[in-house]
Design a protein around this motif. Structure first.
Motif, PDB file in Angstrom:
ATOM      1  N   ILE A  20     -86.491  15.595  63.634  1.00 33.03           N
ATOM      2  CA  ILE A  20     -87.407  14.513  63.256  1.00 33.03           C
ATOM      3  C   ILE A  20     -86.764  13.156  63.506  1.00 33.03           C
ATOM      4  O   ILE A  20     -87.392  12.250  64.082  1.00 33.03           O
ATOM      5  CB  ILE A  20     -87.871  14.677  61.796  1.00 33.03           C
ATOM      6  N   ALA A  21     -85.517  12.990  63.119  1.00 33.98           N
ATOM      7  CA  ALA A  21     -84.838  11.710  63.332  1.00 33.98           C
ATOM      8  C   ALA A  21     -84.691  11.411  64.823  1.00 33.98           C
ATOM      9  O   ALA A  21     -84.983  10.296  65.273  1.00 33.98           O
ATOM     10  CB  ALA A  21     -83.474  11.725  62.649  1.00 33.98           C
ATOM     11  N   LEU A  22     -84.266  12.391  65.614  1.00 28.15           N
ATOM     12  CA  LEU A  22     -84.098  12.187  67.053  1.00 28.15           C
ATOM     13  C   LEU A  22     -85.439  11.874  67.722  1.00 28.15           C
ATOM     14  O   LEU A  22     -85.558  10.927  68.505  1.00 28.15           O
ATOM     15  CB  LEU A  22     -83.469  13.429  67.694  1.00 28.15           C
ATOM     16  N   SER A  23     -86.450  12.663  67.407  1.00 22.27           N
ATOM     17  CA  SER A  23     -87.777  12.457  67.987  1.00 22.27           C
ATOM     18  C   SER A  23     -88.321  11.076  67.628  1.00 22.27           C
ATOM     19  O   SER A  23     -88.798  10.334  68.492  1.00 22.27           O
ATOM     20  CB  SER A  23     -88.727  13.554  67.497  1.00 22.27           C
ATOM     21  N   THR A  24     -88.223  10.726  66.362  1.00 23.15           N
ATOM     22  CA  THR A  24     -88.751   9.449  65.895  1.00 23.15           C
ATOM     23  C   THR A  24     -88.021   8.274  66.543  1.00 23.15           C
ATOM     24  O   THR A  24     -88.653   7.346  67.062  1.00 23.15           O
ATOM     25  CB  THR A  24     -88.650   9.366  64.360  1.00 23.15           C
ATOM     26  N   ASN A  25     -86.697   8.322  66.504  1.00 28.23           N
ATOM     27  CA  ASN A  25     -85.919   7.204  67.054  1.00 28.23           C
ATOM     28  C   ASN A  25     -86.112   7.032  68.548  1.00 28.23           C
ATOM     29  O   ASN A  25     -85.987   5.925  69.065  1.00 28.23           O
ATOM     30  CB  ASN A  25     -84.430   7.390  66.731  1.00 28.23           C
ATOM     31  N   THR A  26     -86.449   8.093  69.248  1.00 26.22           N
ATOM     32  CA  THR A  26     -86.607   8.020  70.698  1.00 26.22           C
ATOM     33  C   THR A  26     -88.064   7.813  71.114  1.00 26.22           C
ATOM     34  O   THR A  26     -88.391   6.853  71.816  1.00 26.22           O
ATOM     35  CB  THR A  26     -86.055   9.303  71.355  1.00 26.22           C
ATOM     36  N   LEU A  27     -88.946   8.702  70.675  1.00 28.26           N
ATOM     37  CA  LEU A  27     -90.326   8.687  71.176  1.00 28.26           C
ATOM     38  C   LEU A  27     -91.213   7.634  70.504  1.00 28.26           C
ATOM     39  O   LEU A  27     -92.232   7.236  71.077  1.00 28.26           O
ATOM     40  CB  LEU A  27     -90.945  10.083  71.031  1.00 28.26           C
ATOM     41  N   GLN A  28     -90.857   7.194  69.317  1.00 24.46           N
ATOM     42  CA  GLN A  28     -91.655   6.166  68.639  1.00 24.46           C
ATOM     43  C   GLN A  28     -91.182   4.745  68.960  1.00 24.46           C
ATOM     44  O   GLN A  28     -91.859   3.776  68.638  1.00 24.46           O
ATOM     45  CB  GLN A  28     -91.611   6.379  67.114  1.00 24.46           C
ATOM     46  N   ALA A  29     -90.018   4.632  69.622  1.00 21.15           N
ATOM     47  CA  ALA A  29     -89.404   3.317  69.844  1.00 21.15           C
ATOM     48  C   ALA A  29     -90.259   2.370  70.680  1.00 21.15           C
ATOM     49  O   ALA A  29     -90.162   1.153  70.516  1.00 21.15           O
ATOM     50  CB  ALA A  29     -88.027   3.488  70.485  1.00 21.15           C
ATOM     51  N   ALA A  30     -91.091   2.892  71.546  1.00 18.66           N
ATOM     52  CA  ALA A  30     -91.956   2.025  72.360  1.00 18.66           C
ATOM     53  C   ALA A  30     -93.158   1.502  71.566  1.00 18.66           C
ATOM     54  O   ALA A  30     -93.848   0.590  72.034  1.00 18.66           O
ATOM     55  CB  ALA A  30     -92.439   2.780  73.592  1.00 18.66           C
ATOM     56  N   TYR A  31     -93.396   2.049  70.377  1.00 16.21           N
ATOM     57  CA  TYR A  31     -94.588   1.708  69.600  1.00 16.21           C
ATOM     58  C   TYR A  31     -94.276   0.999  68.290  1.00 16.21           C
ATOM     59  O   TYR A  31     -95.134   0.300  67.746  1.00 16.21           O
ATOM     60  CB  TYR A  31     -95.382   2.982  69.287  1.00 16.21           C
ATOM     61  N   TYR A  32     -93.066   1.226  67.766  1.00 13.35           N
ATOM     62  CA  TYR A  32     -92.699   0.674  66.462  1.00 13.35           C
ATOM     63  C   TYR A  32     -91.340  -0.013  66.546  1.00 13.35           C
ATOM     64  O   TYR A  32     -90.477   0.392  67.333  1.00 13.35           O
ATOM     65  CB  TYR A  32     -92.652   1.782  65.402  1.00 13.35           C
ATOM     66  N   SER A  33     -91.157  -1.010  65.713  1.00 14.88           N
ATOM     67  CA  SER A  33     -89.881  -1.735  65.681  1.00 14.88           C
ATOM     68  C   SER A  33     -88.806  -0.876  65.012  1.00 14.88           C
ATOM     69  O   SER A  33     -89.121   0.071  64.276  1.00 14.88           O
ATOM     70  CB  SER A  33     -90.047  -3.039  64.900  1.00 14.88           C
ATOM     71  N   PRO A  34     -87.536  -1.204  65.245  1.00 14.64           N
ATOM     72  CA  PRO A  34     -86.464  -0.481  64.550  1.00 14.64           C
ATOM     73  C   PRO A  34     -86.614  -0.535  63.023  1.00 14.64           C
ATOM     74  O   PRO A  34     -86.314   0.436  62.330  1.00 14.64           O
ATOM     75  CB  PRO A  34     -85.185  -1.196  65.012  1.00 14.64           C
ATOM     76  N   GLN A  35     -87.114  -1.657  62.516  1.00 10.84           N
ATOM     77  CA  GLN A  35     -87.310  -1.784  61.071  1.00 10.84           C
ATOM     78  C   GLN A  35     -88.431  -0.849  60.576  1.00 10.84           C
ATOM     79  O   GLN A  35     -88.328  -0.258  59.499  1.00 10.84           O
ATOM     80  CB  GLN A  35     -87.638  -3.236  60.694  1.00 10.84           C
ATOM     81  N   GLN A  36     -89.492  -0.732  61.347  1.00 17.71           N
ATOM     82  CA  GLN A  36     -90.572   0.189  60.979  1.00 17.71           C
ATOM     83  C   GLN A  36     -90.084   1.642  61.017  1.00 17.71           C
ATOM     84  O   GLN A  36     -90.380   2.421  60.115  1.00 17.71           O
ATOM     85  CB  GLN A  36     -91.770   0.016  61.914  1.00 17.71           C
ATOM     86  N   ILE A  37     -89.340   1.989  62.049  1.00 15.10           N
ATOM     87  CA  ILE A  37     -88.823   3.351  62.161  1.00 15.10           C
ATOM     88  C   ILE A  37     -87.870   3.649  61.010  1.00 15.10           C
ATOM     89  O   ILE A  37     -87.964   4.706  60.374  1.00 15.10           O
ATOM     90  CB  ILE A  37     -88.156   3.565  63.536  1.00 15.10           C
ATOM     91  N   ALA A  38     -86.971   2.730  60.720  1.00 15.45           N
ATOM     92  CA  ALA A  38     -86.023   2.932  59.617  1.00 15.45           C
ATOM     93  C   ALA A  38     -86.762   3.087  58.292  1.00 15.45           C
ATOM     94  O   ALA A  38     -86.396   3.938  57.461  1.00 15.45           O
ATOM     95  CB  ALA A  38     -85.038   1.768  59.546  1.00 15.45           C
ATOM     96  N   GLY A  39     -87.809   2.299  58.086  1.00 10.51           N
ATOM     97  CA  GLY A  39     -88.580   2.388  56.839  1.00 10.51           C
ATOM     98  C   GLY A  39     -89.389   3.669  56.738  1.00 10.51           C
ATOM     99  O   GLY A  39     -89.671   4.148  55.638  1.00 10.51           O
ATOM    100  N   ALA A  40     -89.763   4.238  57.879  1.00  9.92           N
ATOM    101  CA  ALA A  40     -90.606   5.438  57.874  1.00  9.92           C
ATOM    102  C   ALA A  40     -89.799   6.729  57.802  1.00  9.92           C
ATOM    103  O   ALA A  40     -90.284   7.743  57.274  1.00  9.92           O
ATOM    104  CB  ALA A  40     -91.488   5.457  59.124  1.00  9.92           C
ATOM    105  N   LEU A  41     -88.566   6.723  58.326  1.00 10.39           N
ATOM    106  CA  LEU A  41     -87.761   7.948  58.313  1.00 10.39           C
ATOM    107  C   LEU A  41     -87.456   8.377  56.878  1.00 10.39           C
ATOM    108  O   LEU A  41     -87.003   7.585  56.064  1.00 10.39           O
ATOM    109  CB  LEU A  41     -86.461   7.744  59.090  1.00 10.39           C
ATOM    110  N   GLY A  42     -87.739   9.631  56.604  1.00 12.26           N
ATOM    111  CA  GLY A  42     -87.479  10.186  55.279  1.00 12.26           C
ATOM    112  C   GLY A  42     -88.698  10.178  54.386  1.00 12.26           C
ATOM    113  O   GLY A  42     -88.878  11.079  53.579  1.00 12.26           O
ATOM    114  N   THR A  43     -89.524   9.166  54.504  1.00 16.98           N
ATOM    115  CA  THR A  43     -90.720   9.109  53.656  1.00 16.98           C
ATOM    116  C   THR A  43     -91.964   9.475  54.470  1.00 16.98           C
ATOM    117  O   THR A  43     -92.576  10.502  54.232  1.00 16.98           O
ATOM    118  CB  THR A  43     -90.880   7.711  53.022  1.00 16.98           C
ATOM    119  N   VAL A  44     -92.323   8.653  55.439  1.00 13.06           N
ATOM    120  CA  VAL A  44     -93.472   8.950  56.303  1.00 13.06           C
ATOM    121  C   VAL A  44     -93.106  10.052  57.290  1.00 13.06           C
ATOM    122  O   VAL A  44     -93.867  10.997  57.501  1.00 13.06           O
ATOM    123  CB  VAL A  44     -93.943   7.680  57.050  1.00 13.06           C
ATOM    124  N   PHE A  45     -91.937   9.923  57.913  1.00 14.39           N
ATOM    125  CA  PHE A  45     -91.443  10.916  58.865  1.00 14.39           C
ATOM    126  C   PHE A  45     -90.362  11.735  58.179  1.00 14.39           C
ATOM    127  O   PHE A  45     -89.229  11.274  58.026  1.00 14.39           O
ATOM    128  CB  PHE A  45     -90.845  10.257  60.106  1.00 14.39           C
TER     129      PHE A  45
END
Length: 175
Positions: A20-45
């Protein structure tokens, strides 16, 4: 590449968390900011172990390597992992409510090869066998094209508030 699909087990959780962390950090990076990804990992993702307990969460493997995961739910929770849970998660009524497609993640090296689409089909078939007539999901912006191609329509766009104060735009889709 030979793939097998099976139901996830609780012993899969550490591997799923890494995926989940690898997929999110890589495949979501074109759509969400690093801050959004960091905030979503663990709770949303994150891993929702209730899906595993319910027998509604699938993994795809090549050999002994997990390359994707995704599931469906008969529960009220719309999205998120165990860390985002705040209380009981009651069941939905299949006669009046949709099943929820949940928590799809694919290893970046295996993206866009039909693996997510196959897991989605497994989920749709299982939800129908459980009596659900409709399916919904809260899709990420990265996932929206796949779900649209699989017959899902946009029902609503909104932002999820994240624990770090940022907001993440998502799409509620249905079929």
């Amino acid at each position: 590449m030979s793939l097998t699909y099976r139901l996830a087990q609780l012993s899969d959780i550490p591997v799923l968390e890494d995926l989940i962390a690898l997929s999110t950090n890589t495949l979501q990076a074109a759509y969400y900011s690093p801050q959004q990804i960091a905030g979503a990992l663990g709770t949303v993702f994150g891993v929702d172990s209730q899906l595993i307990h319910d027998g509604t969460y699938f993994v795809a493997e090549t050999g002994s390597i997990t390359v994707a995961c995704g599931g469906w739910s008969r529960r009220k929770t719309l999205y998120g992992g165990d860390q985002g849970k705040t209380g009981p998660d009651p069941l939905r009524d299949p006669r009046t409510e949709p099943a929820m497609i949940r928590a799809f993640f694919v290893h970046p090296d295996h993206a866009r090869q039909g693996i997510g689409r196959r897991i989605l089909q497994l989920c749709e078939d299982a939800a129908r066998q459980a009596g659900f007539q409709r399916l919904e999901m809260i899709a990420t912006l990265a996932g929206e094209p796949l779900y649209h191609a699989c017959g899902y329509a946009v029902l609503e766009r909104f932002d999820i508030p994240l624990p770090n104060g940022h907001r993440m735009p998502v799409v509620r889709m249905g079929k």
